[in-house]
Motif scaffolding. Sequence first.
Motif, PDB file in Angstrom:
ATOM      1  N   THR A 142      -9.889  56.061  36.384  1.00 49.77           N
ATOM      2  CA  THR A 142      -8.813  55.255  35.816  1.00 49.77           C
ATOM      3  C   THR A 142      -9.079  54.929  34.349  1.00 49.77           C
ATOM      4  N   ASP A 149     -12.321  48.551  37.638  1.00 50.34           N
ATOM      5  CA  ASP A 149     -11.718  48.915  38.914  1.00 50.34           C
ATOM      6  C   ASP A 149     -12.777  49.173  39.982  1.00 50.34           C
ATOM      7  N   THR A 153     -12.738  47.323  43.470  1.00 53.10           N
ATOM      8  CA  THR A 153     -12.716  48.102  44.702  1.00 53.10           C
ATOM      9  C   THR A 153     -13.904  47.754  45.595  1.00 53.10           C
ATOM     10  N   SER A 243      -5.127  43.473  39.567  1.00 49.11           N
ATOM     11  CA  SER A 243      -4.843  44.728  38.881  1.00 49.11           C
ATOM     12  C   SER A 243      -3.341  44.928  38.801  1.00 49.11           C
TER      13      SER A 243
END
Length: 274
Positions: A142, A149, A153, A243
Motif C-alpha cells: 500500500t 497498515d 492489520t 484507515s
Amino acid sequence: GIGVDAYWSALVEGQCGVGKITRFDASELPVQIAAELKDFDPAAYMPKTLARTMDPFMQFAFIAAEQAIADSGLCIESESDRVGIVMGTAMDGVTTVAQTQAAFDEGKRVGPRFVPMTIGNIAAAQIAIAHGIHGPSLTLNTACSAGGDAIMTATMLLNSGEADAVLAVGGESILCPIVVSGLAQAKALSRRNDDPEHACRPFDADRDGFVIGEGVGALLIETEEHAVKRGATIYAEIIGAGSSDDAFHMTAPRDDGEGMIAAMQRAIADAGVS
C-alpha cells in the motif's frame, strides 16, 4: 543507524543520514542524493548463502525482525501457531529487477533466484522459516502507508483472535537508477545535490521535494493478556487505529483533508474515545 540504540543515538544527536548516492553512479542523474543505509554488511547478521537469496529490502526486514524478536523475549517455538507476521512494502524487489535487466541486456543469464528475490511476500516467508512462525503471514503493498497498515492489520489479527502475537514489519529499498530517475522526472524529489543535509525540509516554504531513502522497522505486537502473562516489557499500547481512502488522486490528498479526517475519526472511534 543499524539497531534501535544506534538509530536513537543518531536521532537525538541530530545526525543527518542524507548524502551523495554511493550505491551506484548517479553523476548523470538530476538527483544525486539519498538517505542510504550506511556501513551495512549483511554477512555480519546472517549467513552469506542466505543473504545472496535476498533483495536488499528483504535483508533489512530479516535483520530488523531478528532484533525485534530478540528484544521481545518471545519464545516462538512454544506457541508457533499463535504467532503471525505482517510485512508492509511498496516496490518489493525492484532493485534486483533493475540490476538483473541491466545484466540481461549485456548478455548475461538470469539466475534461478531472480523470481524469489523480487516477490514481496518472500521477506515475511524468510522470517517465518527462520523462526518457525506458523500463524498468519501477510504482505501488504500500500505504497507509503504500508508500514502503518502493517501495524493496523496486526492489531486486527490480534483482536479477531487469529493470533496472540504478530510481528509487524515495514520497509523498503528502492535505490536504483530507474526509480530515482522516474521520481525525479515526476518532480517528486529534492534536487539540492550540493546541500544534501538540508534537502529534507517538508514544512519549509522553499521545499522542493522529498529525499528518497531506505530502511526497515519491526515491532512485536501482542494482546495485553499475552504480554502480561509472559512478563514482557511493554513499551506502548495501541488503543485505536483507522484507515480510509479519499478516492481522489494517485498522490495528492483532497484539499479539505477529508480522507485523513475520516481515518483519524475511525481511530478515535476504535479507541472508544469521545
